[in-house]
Design a protein around this motif. Structure first.
Motif, PDB file in Angstrom:
ATOM      1  N   MET A  65      41.683  -2.037 -57.454  1.00 17.74           N
ATOM      2  CA  MET A  65      40.820  -3.034 -58.075  1.00 17.74           C
ATOM      3  C   MET A  65      39.420  -2.912 -57.491  1.00 17.74           C
ATOM      4  N   TRP A  66      38.407  -2.797 -58.355  1.00 19.28           N
ATOM      5  CA  TRP A  66      37.021  -2.723 -57.899  1.00 19.28           C
ATOM      6  C   TRP A  66      36.392  -4.113 -57.904  1.00 19.28           C
ATOM      7  N   ASP A  67      35.322  -4.260 -57.142  1.00 21.55           N
ATOM      8  CA  ASP A  67      34.607  -5.529 -56.991  1.00 21.55           C
ATOM      9  C   ASP A  67      34.341  -6.187 -58.347  1.00 21.55           C
TER      10      ASP A  67
ATOM     11  N   SER B 191      31.471  -0.092 -53.003  1.00 21.47           N
ATOM     12  CA  SER B 191      32.216   0.384 -51.836  1.00 21.47           C
ATOM     13  C   SER B 191      33.397  -0.522 -51.499  1.00 21.47           C
ATOM     14  N   SER B 192      33.511  -1.672 -52.159  1.00 18.04           N
ATOM     15  CA  SER B 192      34.545  -2.649 -51.831  1.00 18.04           C
ATOM     16  C   SER B 192      35.652  -2.626 -52.870  1.00 18.04           C
TER      17      SER B 192
ATOM     18  N   ALA C 258      40.089  -2.528 -48.862  1.00 18.92           N
ATOM     19  CA  ALA C 258      39.720  -1.141 -48.584  1.00 18.92           C
ATOM     20  C   ALA C 258      38.228  -0.958 -48.809  1.00 18.92           C
ATOM     21  N   THR C 259      37.684   0.063 -48.179  1.00 17.02           N
ATOM     22  CA  THR C 259      36.274   0.408 -48.368  1.00 17.02           C
ATOM     23  C   THR C 259      36.167   1.885 -48.721  1.00 17.02           C
TER      24      THR C 259
ATOM     25  N   VAL D  43      41.685   1.927 -45.610  1.00 15.12           N
ATOM     26  CA  VAL D  43      42.495   0.780 -46.031  1.00 15.12           C
ATOM     27  C   VAL D  43      42.834  -0.073 -44.821  1.00 15.12           C
ATOM     28  N   GLY D  44      42.573  -1.374 -44.934  1.00 14.09           N
ATOM     29  CA  GLY D  44      42.871  -2.295 -43.851  1.00 14.09           C
ATOM     30  C   GLY D  44      44.253  -2.916 -43.970  1.00 14.09           C
TER      31      GLY D  44
END
Length: 343
Positions: A87-89, A96-97, A109-110, A122-123
């Motif tokens: 999924m993008w911002d 970037s998010s 993730a970034t 990925v966090g």
């Protein structure tokens, strides 16, 4: 199959053309999603990051227009193993998010790098407890993600690392709010653009439900609309009017539905327009007693698996069927004028 197509729509002539086709390595593509555009290395170049999910692998591509070539589509990175959706911002402010689905978890993730190579980090995520069917990133509160699983619907707060149950499908737990969609799975979830506290779900019984989630500890259904005879596979809400919906279903139909403003305690009367079941027609829009406009717009001939509104052209919509057919069309002019009068 294993091809990605770039389709161009001319909003003046309403003509649709396929301007480029690229083959990708790794099997059938099951998801294509894009970041917002950003400036490339050349002065006139515009770029978009594209995430592809194919054969259990998620890859990152760069689509560029202008500069040395008219269109270029280049692989620039890979997502970590196990990513099944991206999924993008939703605010389209930061390319970037991202948020990703890994197994039964939703993770932040970034995407870091330049136009040549990107690194995806990925966090730690939040476990949803069951197989993820669909998810939506809140366009207002970007820390929040709505998720449908085989067990029901939950809200995840990425920053806090917490999850809250919205409803459950009968047979999956004994407590909590029971799904308004009966015993069938809840296939899709989305937010109303600009309205963080309004969420919509589409279920296996063919219905679409509006939810108020102003208090996440006490979510409640505000209305349920039976639009299809089988699973609702996708729902998209117009960014100008939360009453203007697109829905796609396995009953081989896609609908554009306008729900006029009503007193909250009154159940609105529903009328719909068919994409899948109706032939192309030029009949004038009809209005019922509640002021709902209705007209024919086309057919797709198979289950409608994806629907969306154009981002910049408020009243242009698109739908895609499992047979590969894509329909892009403007809303009927009389319906457009009615919506504009009432927003």
């Amino acid at each position: 199959g294993n091809k990605v197509c770039l389709i161009e729509y001319d909003s003046t002539t309403h003509r649709v053309s396929c301007v480029a086709v690229w083959g990708v390595v790794g099997g059938p593509v099951v998801e294509v999603r894009c970041s917002h555009s950003f400036a490339g290395e050349a002065p006139t170049q515009r770029c978009v990051l594209v995430s592809l999910v194919h054969a259990g692998v998620a890859s990152l591509y760069l689509l560029s227009e202008g500069g040395s070539s008219e269109h270029a589509f280049t692989k620039v990175g890979d997502f970590p193993k196990g990513v099944s959706s991206v999924m993008w911002d939703p605010k389209r402010e930061d390319h970037s998010s991202v948020r990703v689905v890994m197994g039964t978890s939703i993770c932040p993730a970034t995407v870091v790098g330049s136009t040549g190579k990107y690194d995806i980090q990925v966090g730690a995520g939040v476990n949803c407890g069951a197989e993820v069917l669909s998810c939506a990133w809140d366009p207002v509160d970007v820390s929040r993600v709505a998720v449908t699983t085989v067990a029901g619907v939950i809200l995840i707060d990425i920053k806090k690392g917490t999850s809250t149950e919205v409803c459950r499908v009968p047979g999956h737990g004994a407590a909590g709010v029971v799904s308004p969609h009966g015993t069938g799975q809840i296939k899709t979830v989305t937010f109303s653009p600009g309205q963080s506290n309004t969420m919509l779900t589409g279920g296996g019984d063919g219905s679409v439900a509006y939810w108020s989630i102003a208090d996440p500890t006490n979510p409640h259904v505000t209305s349920v609309h039976r639009l299809h005879s089988h699973w609702v596979l996708d729902v998209s809400v117009n960014r100008l009017s939360g009453n203007l919906l697109l829905t796609g279903s396995s009953d081989r139909c896609g609908y554009v539905t306008y729900l006029p403003k009503v007193v909250p305690t009154k159940a609105p009367k529903i009328t719909t327009e068919g994409w899948g079941s109706l032939a192309v027609g030029a009949a004038a829009p009809k209005k019922d007693g509640d002021g709902v406009a209705k007209s024919l717009i086309g057919e797709l001939g198979d289950s409608v698996c994806a629907v969306c509104w154009a981002y910049e052209s408020t009243f242009v919509m698109a739908a895609m069927a499992f047979n590969g057919r894509v329909l892009i069309s403007p809303v009927d002019d009389q319906l457009r004028k009615q919506v504009l009068r009432e927003v």
